[in-house]
Design a protein around this motif. Structure first.
Motif, short mmCIF file in Angstrom:
data_model
loop_
_atom_site.label_atom_id
_atom_site.label_comp_id
_atom_site.label_asym_id
_atom_site.label_seq_id
_atom_site.Cartn_x
_atom_site.Cartn_y
_atom_site.Cartn_z
N ARG A 455 8.60 58.44 82.79
CA ARG A 455 9.60 57.80 83.65
C ARG A 455 10.89 57.52 82.85
O ARG A 455 12.00 57.77 83.33
N LYS A 456 10.72 57.01 81.64
CA LYS A 456 11.89 56.72 80.80
C LYS A 456 12.64 58.01 80.46
O LYS A 456 13.87 58.05 80.51
N ALA A 457 11.88 59.04 80.11
CA ALA A 457 12.52 60.30 79.75
C ALA A 457 13.33 60.86 80.93
O ALA A 457 14.44 61.37 80.75
N ALA A 458 12.77 60.74 82.13
CA ALA A 458 13.49 61.23 83.31
C ALA A 458 14.81 60.47 83.50
O ALA A 458 15.83 61.07 83.87
N GLN A 459 14.78 59.17 83.25
CA GLN A 459 16.00 58.37 83.39
C GLN A 459 17.03 58.78 82.33
O GLN A 459 18.23 58.87 82.62
N PHE A 460 16.55 59.05 81.10
CA PHE A 460 17.47 59.47 80.04
C PHE A 460 18.05 60.85 80.35
O PHE A 460 19.22 61.12 80.06
N ILE A 461 17.25 61.74 80.92
CA ILE A 461 17.76 63.06 81.32
C ILE A 461 18.86 62.89 82.37
O ILE A 461 19.91 63.54 82.31
N HIS A 462 18.60 62.01 83.33
CA HIS A 462 19.60 61.75 84.37
C HIS A 462 20.89 61.20 83.76
O HIS A 462 21.99 61.66 84.11
N SER A 463 20.77 60.25 82.86
CA SER A 463 21.95 59.66 82.22
C SER A 463 22.71 60.71 81.43
O SER A 463 23.96 60.77 81.46
N TYR A 464 21.98 61.55 80.72
CA TYR A 464 22.59 62.60 79.91
C TYR A 464 23.37 63.58 80.78
O TYR A 464 24.53 63.94 80.48
N LEU A 465 22.75 64.02 81.88
CA LEU A 465 23.40 65.01 82.73
C LEU A 465 24.57 64.41 83.51
O LEU A 465 25.57 65.10 83.76
N CYS A 466 24.48 63.13 83.86
CA CYS A 466 25.62 62.49 84.53
C CYS A 466 26.80 62.38 83.57
O CYS A 466 27.95 62.64 83.94
N ALA A 467 26.51 62.01 82.31
CA ALA A 467 27.57 61.89 81.32
C ALA A 467 28.19 63.26 81.04
O ALA A 467 29.41 63.39 80.87
N LYS A 468 27.33 64.27 80.99
CA LYS A 468 27.81 65.63 80.74
C LYS A 468 28.70 66.10 81.88
O LYS A 468 29.75 66.74 81.65
N LYS A 469 28.32 65.79 83.10
CA LYS A 469 29.12 66.18 84.27
C LYS A 469 30.47 65.50 84.24
O LYS A 469 31.50 66.12 84.53
N THR A 470 30.47 64.22 83.87
CA THR A 470 31.73 63.48 83.78
C THR A 470 32.64 64.07 82.71
O THR A 470 33.85 64.23 82.92
N ALA A 471 32.05 64.43 81.57
CA ALA A 471 32.83 65.01 80.47
C ALA A 471 33.41 66.35 80.88
O ALA A 471 34.55 66.70 80.52
#
Length: 474
Positions: A455-471
Motif C-alpha cells: 500500500r505504501k509503495a503504491a502511494q509513493f509510485i503515485h506521488s512520484y508520477l504526479c511529481a514527474k507529470k508536474t515537472a
C-alpha cells in the motif's frame, strides 16, 4: 452526576457477554476434505460481539495491527447494525481484507493488544472483520469503481498478496496496471503453499476477478530475468513495482537430513495443494507416520494436511512449551482437535534410517536463562535421548530470503548483504521509477506486513508520477 448502571451501559457489555467464536465445522466432517473450517457470524451475533468493544480512548488494538486498522470505528458501526458502512471503513485501510483476515494471527496482534485481554476474553476482532467483508461481497458493495484513466501505466511483478494489494491501490487512482507473474496461476503463495482449509482458492479467485473488473490485466508464466526483461518493463510502463515472493525453507542441519523421506514444508504442502503439475517426488502419506519439526502456522498446516492425506500419525516436535508456540491459538487448537500429536520440550538430534527415514532421535530440553530479546531460552537435558518412529520428516523451521536475480539488466539493482533490493525512503530502488517492497526487500514476512508495505509503495509510485507529470508540464 448520574451514571448508568453497568447492566444498562453498553460499555459494560463485555461483562455480560462472553466472547463467541465463529461457527466451526465438526472434526469428522472437515478432516475428510480441504474446505475451510470456520463459518461466518450471523448478523445478530456480529452485532452482539461487536458490542463488547468498550471504545477505549487509546485503542491499543489499532497499535497491534500492522495496517493500523481503525478497529473501534467499524466495531461501533457493526454494533449498530450499520454493516456496509463498517465494511467501508475497513476497506479504507485494508486491501484483500477477506484474505488478510483468514491469514492474520490476530491472537498475537490486535486481539492480544485488546484492553480486555487478560481481564476476560478479548473482542473477537478477526471474526467480526471476516463477517463484514463477506457481508459486503454478499450485498454487492465491494469497490468495483474504475476512475477515469489518468494516462499512466504501471507494471507490477508478482501476483502474491503484495502485488495484488499494490495493483488494487494503483487501479483505484486511475492507472492502467498489468501484473506479471512467473506462475501459471495468479496468487503467489496464496495458491502455491497455503492449504485451502485456511484460504479456499475461490476466495483468492474472487479477489482476482474484482481486480480484473477494475481493469487490472494479468500476464502469467513471465519470469523476471528469464522471459521478462526489466528494461522492457521500464520502456513500456511509467513505473515498475517489484513485489514477488522470494523465500526458501530454512534447512534442517542434523545427521540424516538428506535421507529419502525428509521433505521441506513448502514442497510438502505445494505438491498437494496446487492444481498446477509440479516436478516433485511423489509423497504417499496413506497409513504413514509423519513428524513435523517446528511450531509456527506452517507447521500446523503440515500436520493438518498430513492427516487429511491419510497419515496414520502426525506428530509435532517443538523444543519449548506449548505456551511459547509461535503459531496462532486457533491453528494449534484445530491441529489438536483433528488428531495431531505433540512432543514438547524436545529437540531433534538425528534422522534415523539407511537410505530412507525410519524414525527420529530426540533430546529432552528444559528452560534456561532468557535470551537477549527476553524470550526464554532452552538447554538440553543430558542423557534424555529417545527415538520415535517415522516415515516422513517435515522441517517447518521458517524461511530464509532468496537473493534477487542478479543477471542481465537486473544487475543494475543495488542489493544488500543477502541479495535483497535496496530501496530509499520512498521505496524506490537504485533505478529511477522502479519500486520494490515485501520479501525481496525485507526478507520473508507476515502477510499483513506485505500488504501494508505494498500500500505504501503504491502511494509513493503515485506521488512520484504526479511529481514527474508536474515537472514535465513546466
Amino acid at each position: 452526576m448520574n451514571m448508568s448502571a453497568p447492566e444498562s451501559n453498553p460499555k459494560f457489555a463485555w461483562r455480560e457477554l462472553a466472547q463467541k467464536g465463529p461457527p466451526r465445522r465438526s472434526v469428522k466432517e472437515r478432516v475428510s476434505d480441504f474446505l475451510e473450517v470456520y463459518g461466518i457470524y450471523d448478523e445478530e451475533t456480529a452485532r452482539e460481539q461487536a458490542s463488547r468493544c468498550i471504545q477505549c480512548p487509546n485503542p491499543t488494538c489499532v497499535q497491534g495491527c500492522p495496517l493500523c486498522n481503525p478497529i473501534p470505528q467499524w466495531m461501533q458501526l457493526t454494533a449498530e447494525g450499520r454493516f456496509l458502512e463498517a465494511a467501508g471503513v475497513l476497506g479504507s485501510t485494508t486491501n484483500l481484507a477477506e484474505i488478510c483476515t483468514r491469514c492474520c494471527p490476530s491472537d498475537h496482534l490486535c486481539e492480544h493488544q485488546c484492553i480486555l485481554d487478560g481481564i476476560t476474553e478479548p473482542v473477537a476482532i478477526n471474526a467480526i472483520e471476516q463477517f463484514l467483508v463477506e457481508y459486503a461481497f454478499k450485498h454487492g458493495q465491494i469497490n468495483l469503481a474504475t476512475p477515469p484513466p489518468n494516462g499512466r501505466k504501471v507494471a507490477v511483478v508478482g501476483s502474491g498478496p503484495g502485488g495484488l494489494a499494490a495493483a488494487e491501490e494503483l487501479a483505484g487512482k486511475g492507472y492502467a496496471v498489468t501484473i506479471f507473474d512467473a506462475g501459471l496461476l495468479p496468487g503467489g503463495l496464496l495458491v502455491d503453499g497455503t492449504p485451502t482449509f485456511r484460504v479456499e482458492r475461490s476466495i483468492v479467485q474472487r479477489r482476482i476477478d474484482v481486480l480484473q473488473k477494475r481493469g487490472v490485466k494479468f500476464q502469467l508464466g513471465r519470469k523476471l530475468g528469464d522471459n521478462l526483461a526489466l528494461s522492457d518493463l521500464r520502456s513500456g510502463f511509467d513505473a515498475v513495482y517489484l513485489g514477488f515472493d522470494s523465500r526458501k525453507s530454512h534447512p534442517l542441519q542434523i545427521p540424516g537430513a538428506n535421507l529419502k523421506g525428509v521433505v521441506q514444508a513448502l514442497p510438502f504442502l505445494l505438491q498437494k495443494t496446487t492444481p498446477v503439475s509440479l516436478d516433485l517426488p511423489a509423497i504417499d502419506l496413506n497409513g504413514k507416520r509423519v513428524v513435523v519439526i517446528g511450531a509456527g502456522d506452517t507447521a500446523m498446516d503440515c500436520l493438518r494436511a498430513a492427516l487429511r492425506w491419510g497419515a496414520k500419525e502426525a506428530t509435532c516436535v517443538y523444543r519449548r512449551e506449548a505456551t511459547e508456540m509461535p503459531c496462532s491459538k486457533h491453528s494449534f487448537q484445530d491441529a489438536v482437535d483433528e488428531g495431531a500429536r505433540f512432543e514438547f520440550r524436545s529437540a531433534p538430534v538425528a534422522i534415523l534410517g539407511t537410505g530412507s527415514v525410519t524414525g527420529i532421535k530426540l533430546l529432552r530440553t528444559e528452560p534456561a536463562a532468557p535470551e537477549v530479546d527476553g524470550r526464554r531460552s532452552f538447554q538440553p537435558v543430558p542423557g534424555s535421548e529417545y527415538d520415535i518412529e517415522a516415515d516422513w520428516i517435515v522441517p517447518a523451521l521458517g524461511f530464509d530470503p532468496v537473493p534477487c536475480p542478479h543477471h542481465d539488466d537486473l544487475s543494475a539493482l543495488s542489493t544488500n548483504a543477502w541479495g535483497g533490493i535496496v530501496v530509499n525512503s520512498m521505496m524506490m530502488s537504485s533505478i529511477e521509477g522502479v519500486f520494490a517492497s515485501g520479501d525481496i526487500v525485507n526478507g520473508p514476512a507476515m502477510l499483513l506486513n506485505t500488504v501494508r508495505d505494498a500500500r505504501k509503495a503504491a502511494q509513493f509510485i503515485h506521488s512520484y508520477l504526479c511529481a514527474k507529470k508536474t515537472a514535465e508540464a513546466t
